[in-house]
Design a protein around this motif. Structure first.
Motif, PDB file in Angstrom:
ATOM      1  N   ALA A  32       9.519 -56.192   9.608  1.00  0.00           N
ATOM      2  CA  ALA A  32       8.745 -56.946  10.595  1.00  0.00           C
ATOM      3  C   ALA A  32       9.644 -57.988  11.269  1.00  0.00           C
ATOM      4  O   ALA A  32       9.624 -59.175  10.927  1.00  0.00           O
ATOM      5  N   HIS A  33      10.451 -57.524  12.195  1.00  0.00           N
ATOM      6  CA  HIS A  33      11.381 -58.403  12.919  1.00  0.00           C
ATOM      7  C   HIS A  33      11.297 -58.052  14.406  1.00  0.00           C
ATOM      8  O   HIS A  33      12.197 -57.412  14.975  1.00  0.00           O
ATOM      9  N   THR A  34      10.180 -58.435  14.992  1.00  0.00           N
ATOM     10  CA  THR A  34       9.899 -58.073  16.380  1.00  0.00           C
ATOM     11  C   THR A  34      11.076 -58.412  17.291  1.00  0.00           C
ATOM     12  O   THR A  34      11.640 -59.505  17.187  1.00  0.00           O
ATOM     13  N   ALA A  35      11.427 -57.470  18.141  1.00  0.00           N
ATOM     14  CA  ALA A  35      12.457 -57.643  19.176  1.00  0.00           C
ATOM     15  C   ALA A  35      13.876 -57.455  18.650  1.00  0.00           C
ATOM     16  O   ALA A  35      14.822 -57.502  19.433  1.00  0.00           O
ATOM     17  N   SER A  36      14.049 -57.256  17.347  1.00  0.00           N
ATOM     18  CA  SER A  36      15.402 -57.079  16.823  1.00  0.00           C
ATOM     19  C   SER A  36      15.749 -55.597  16.704  1.00  0.00           C
ATOM     20  O   SER A  36      14.894 -54.734  16.840  1.00  0.00           O
ATOM     21  N   SER A  83      18.100 -52.805  14.198  1.00  0.00           N
ATOM     22  CA  SER A  83      18.804 -52.693  12.913  1.00  0.00           C
ATOM     23  C   SER A  83      20.126 -51.969  13.089  1.00  0.00           C
ATOM     24  O   SER A  83      20.335 -51.219  14.053  1.00  0.00           O
ATOM     25  N   GLU A 114      15.356 -52.994   7.853  1.00  0.00           N
ATOM     26  CA  GLU A 114      14.199 -52.616   8.681  1.00  0.00           C
ATOM     27  C   GLU A 114      13.114 -53.652   8.427  1.00  0.00           C
ATOM     28  O   GLU A 114      13.288 -54.550   7.614  1.00  0.00           O
ATOM     29  N   HIS A 133      20.267 -56.993  13.296  1.00  0.00           N
ATOM     30  CA  HIS A 133      19.565 -57.847  12.342  1.00  0.00           C
ATOM     31  C   HIS A 133      20.185 -57.687  10.961  1.00  0.00           C
ATOM     32  O   HIS A 133      20.820 -56.678  10.680  1.00  0.00           O
TER      33      HIS A 133
END
Ligand code: PGA
Length: 262
Positions: A82-86, A88, A80, A76
């Protein structure tokens, strides 16, 4: 500590992109084969891109010596949040990765990554000391319309351009129509595109970036691509899922590296 890819910049690179394939058992088998092939071919850098959930298995199997660096298939752009399913870049680095793919055509198409996001993901990778391999390539319709050069150059410019210092990253030229299809450009067509990319990288202060070819690379055609001095390695999907085929690719790359020696 992951190995330093830059130290291997003068070797040919054979990278296996497993995509969304594999079990823990297959990961152990493929990693062991890659490790044996890499140790038998020091003139080739062998890199594996397993699915994220198999990274720990592969990192354990290839061991800490750095003979087979490992990479994430995508990261991503944000550090860090709120990026569900990703995932870093920092998480990949902590998992033992030295590389990250950015802008693979499947990520562009299925996850909606446009050039701006691909650039930001590459930057996120660098911020975590990963070496990005930036994937570029035209669709069949774009090639048919005579737009391949404009498309590929724009994709390279979007990531490498407008920087005060050159981006430390490699490029994979992967014509979309050649991925998983068994069709490839001719060796001359691939070399032509690599030349276009090389010129843009030099203009953007990144002359040491390697340029890989990807798209239906197989034991029967790798020698042709690596006979071209502008092709610094290959990014392999389907053929990286069979230990015998992947080993054959590394062996063929070693032969190509031997032929390049003065
Ligand atoms: P392929 O995939 O070798 O199966 O064509 C290459 C890639 O998508 O990186």
């Amino acid at each position: 500590m992951p190995p330093s890819p830059a130290a291997a910049a003068d070797r040919l690179l054979v990278a296996g992109n497993w995509k969304m394939n594999g079990t823990r058992a297959l990961a152990r088998e493929l990693a062991a084969a890659a490790l044996a092939a890499a140790r038998a071919s020091p003139s080739v850098e062998v890199v594996l891109f397993p699915p994220t959930v198999l990274l720990d298995e592969v990192v354990r199997a290839v061991g800490p010596d750095g003979d087979v660096p490992v990479g994430g298939q995508q990261c991503h752009w944000a550090p860090e949040g709120a990026h569900t399913a990703s995932v870093s870049a920092a998480q990949l680095a902590e998992a033992g990765c030295a590389y990250v793919l950015t802008g693979h055509s499947e990520v562009r198409r299925e996850l909606g990554y446009d050039d701006a996001r691909v650039r930001a993901a590459a930057d996120a990778g660098r911020a975590s000391r990963l070496r990005p391999i930036v994937c570029v390539g035209e669709t069949e319709a774009e090639r048919g319309a005579g737009a391949a050069r404009a498309i590929v150059e724009a994709q390279v410019d979007a990531v490498f351009g407008s920087r005060s210092a050159g981006l430390e990253a490699d490029v994979a030229y992967e014509p979309v129509w050649a991925i998983g299809t068994g069709r490839t450009p001719t060796v001359e067509q691939a070399a032509e595109v690599h030349g276009w990319i090389r010129a843009r990288l030099e203009a953007h202060g990144a002359p040491r970036s390697r340029i890989l070819y990807g798209g239906s690379v197989a034991p029967g055609n790798i020698g042709g691509f690596l006979s071209q001095p502008g092709v610094d390695g290959v990014l392999v999907g389907g053929a990286s899922l069979r230990a015998d085929a992947f080993t054959a690719l590394v062996t063929a790359a070693r032969a190509a590296a031997d032929r390049r020696r003065p």
